[in-house]
Design an enzyme around this catalytic site. Structure first.
Site, PDB file in Angstrom:
ATOM      1  N   THR A 147       0.772  -1.152  -0.053  1.00  0.00           N
ATOM      2  CA  THR A 147       0.105  -0.080   0.081  1.00  0.00           C
ATOM      3  C   THR A 147       0.906   1.102  -0.084  1.00  0.00           C
ATOM      4  O   THR A 147       1.516   1.555   0.933  1.00  0.00           O
ATOM      5  CB  THR A 147      -1.020   0.046   1.230  1.00  0.00           C
ATOM      6  OG1 THR A 147      -1.672  -0.970   1.247  1.00  0.00           O
ATOM      7  CG2 THR A 147      -1.977   1.303   1.067  1.00  0.00           C
ATOM      8  N   LYS A 165      -7.593   1.217  -2.721  1.00  0.00           N
ATOM      9  CA  LYS A 165      -7.266   0.763  -1.469  1.00  0.00           C
ATOM     10  C   LYS A 165      -7.496   2.008  -0.712  1.00  0.00           C
ATOM     11  O   LYS A 165      -7.388   1.707   0.731  1.00  0.00           O
ATOM     12  CB  LYS A 165      -5.569   0.305  -1.633  1.00  0.00           C
ATOM     13  CG  LYS A 165      -4.942   0.015   0.033  1.00  0.00           C
ATOM     14  CD  LYS A 165      -6.001  -1.261   0.543  1.00  0.00           C
ATOM     15  CE  LYS A 165      -5.227  -1.518   1.939  1.00  0.00           C
ATOM     16  NZ  LYS A 165      -4.157  -2.306   1.976  1.00  0.00           N
ATOM     17  N   LYS A 175       0.189   5.289   8.449  1.00  0.00           N
ATOM     18  CA  LYS A 175       0.798   5.664   7.096  1.00  0.00           C
ATOM     19  C   LYS A 175      -0.271   5.611   6.115  1.00  0.00           C
ATOM     20  O   LYS A 175      -0.310   6.529   5.237  1.00  0.00           O
ATOM     21  CB  LYS A 175       1.700   4.492   6.880  1.00  0.00           C
ATOM     22  CG  LYS A 175       2.564   4.547   5.641  1.00  0.00           C
ATOM     23  CD  LYS A 175       2.058   3.730   4.642  1.00  0.00           C
ATOM     24  CE  LYS A 175       2.199   2.170   4.892  1.00  0.00           C
ATOM     25  NZ  LYS A 175       1.827   1.510   3.529  1.00  0.00           N
TER      26      LYS A 175
END
Length: 290
Positions: free
Chosen positions: A97, A172, A240
Site C-alpha cells: 500500500t 485501497k 501511514k
C-alpha cells in the site's frame, strides 16, 4: 505454472509467497533480513536470493509486499533493484500500500524497460494472507493484469482490475477510509454498551445481522471486548495509509472529515503505546478517557 519471485516476507508476504509455492509456481524469495528468506525456503522450498535483482532474474512475474514508498523504490530501482534483473516482457506486481505518485513513477520506469507493472494492494489482513483469501484491487494495463491474475489467484478470494496504473492504490485508499469510520463507530458502540451495563457479546448477536453489521463487527468484537489487540493490521501502518488518503484528498478536492478525525484518534492510541496494536484498539482510547 510460472517462474516467479517474491520480495518482502513480512506478515503478509511470507504466507502469500507460500501459497504461490503450494500452487506449483517456481518461487525465489528476497527479504531484507536474510534469515527470514532462509526460513521460508526451509518451509516451502524454492530458493533465496541476496538482492532483489538476483531474485528477479529470469522471473516471469515479480511480486512485492514491503512497507512504504521508500521501501518500494529501494527494491525496484538501482543497481541491485528488481527492474535491473528483470527481462523485457516480465511483469512486476506490487502488493504494497503506497502512494499513487510512486506507483505512476515506477510504472513509467518499468515501461521504459519493456516491463509490465500492476499496482495490486490487498485487503484481508494477516488472516487473509495466511488463508489465501485476500481481496486484491489492481491498476495497470489490461494485458499485464490478465497475465498476472492467475498467479495472484493462488492467494486471493477476489482479484479485480479497477483501471490504469494507480487505480488499485486509489481503491485501497477508499478501503482504508471506510475502515477508519467503521472501526470508530464500532468502538463507540461497544464502549457505550459497557457504560450502559449491557453484555456486549449479546448486543452484537442482536445487531450483527442487521443494518449495523460489518466484517469488523463479526471479526473484531470479541477481542475488543476482551481488551486484546495483539493481532491484525497495526496502528502504525494504518496511520501511514491514512496519511496517503488525506494527502491525496488534498490533491483531488475530496472532503474527508471523519477520516482526518480518526487519524488523530489513532495518534492518541500511539501515545498510549499502541503503535503495534491492531486497528480495533480505538476502543482502548475511549476506555482510557473514562
Amino acid at each position: 505454472m510460472a517462474k516467479t519471485a517474491f520480495l518482502g516476507l513480512g506478515v503478509m508476504g511470507y504466507p502469500m509467497a507460500g501459497h504461490m509455492a503450494k500452487a506449483g509456481h517456481e518461487v525465489t524469495v528476497y527479504n531484507r533480513t536474510a534469515a527470514k528468506a532462509d526460513k521460508w525456503v526451509a518451509e516451502y522450498g524454492g530458493a533465496a536470493a541476496a538482492t532483489p535483482r538476483e531474485a528477479a532474474q529470469g522471473a516471469d512475474f515479480v511480486m512485492a509486499c514491503v512497507g512504504n514508498d521508500d521501501d518500494l523504490r529501494g527494491i525496484c530501482t538501482g543497481e541491485d533493484g528488481a527492474f535491473a534483473g528483470m527481462s523485457s516482457g516480465a511483469t512486476f506486481v506490487d502488493h504494497t500500500t503506497v502512494s499513487q505518485q510512486v506507483t505512476l513513477e515506477l510504472a513509467e520506469q518499468a515501461a521504459e524497460r519493456g516491463l509490465g507493472f500492476v499496482d495490486a494492494p490487498v485487503s484481508g489482513g494477516q488472516a487473509g494472507a495466511e488463508n489465501g483469501q485476500l481481496v486484491i484491487m489492481c491498476g495497470g494495463d489490461q494485458s499485464n493484469y490478465d497475465a498476472a491474475e492467475p498467479v495472484m489467484q493462488s492467494y486471493a478470494k477476489l482479484c479485480k482490475r479497477l483501471g490504469d496504473s494507480g487505480a488499485g492504490q486509489l481503491c485501497k485508499m477508499v478501503n482504508q477510509i471506510c475502515i477508519a469510520g467503521l472501526v470508530q463507530g464500532l468502538s463507540e458502540g461497544l464502549h457505550f454498551a459497557e457504560k450502559a451495563g449491557l453484555d456486549g457479546a449479546a448486543v452484537v448477536d442482536v445487531i450483527g445481522g442487521g443494518a449495523a453489521g460489518s466484517w469488523q463487527m463479526v471479526n473484531r468484537y470479541q477481542t475488543m471486548i476482551a481488551d486484546e489487540f495483539e493481532h491484525g493490521f497495526a496502528v502504525d501502518w494504518m496511520r501511514k495509509d491514512l496519511d496517503i488518503c488525506l494527502r491525496t484528498a488534498n490533491e483531488n478536492g475530496a472532503s474527508l472529515p471523519v477520516t482526518a478525525l480518526v487519524d488523530q484518534f489513532y495518534k492518541d492510541v500511539q501515545k498510549l503505546g499502541g503503535g503495534r496494536w491492531d486497528t480495533s484498539s480505538l476502543i482502548k482510547r475511549l476506555r482510557a478517557m473514562g
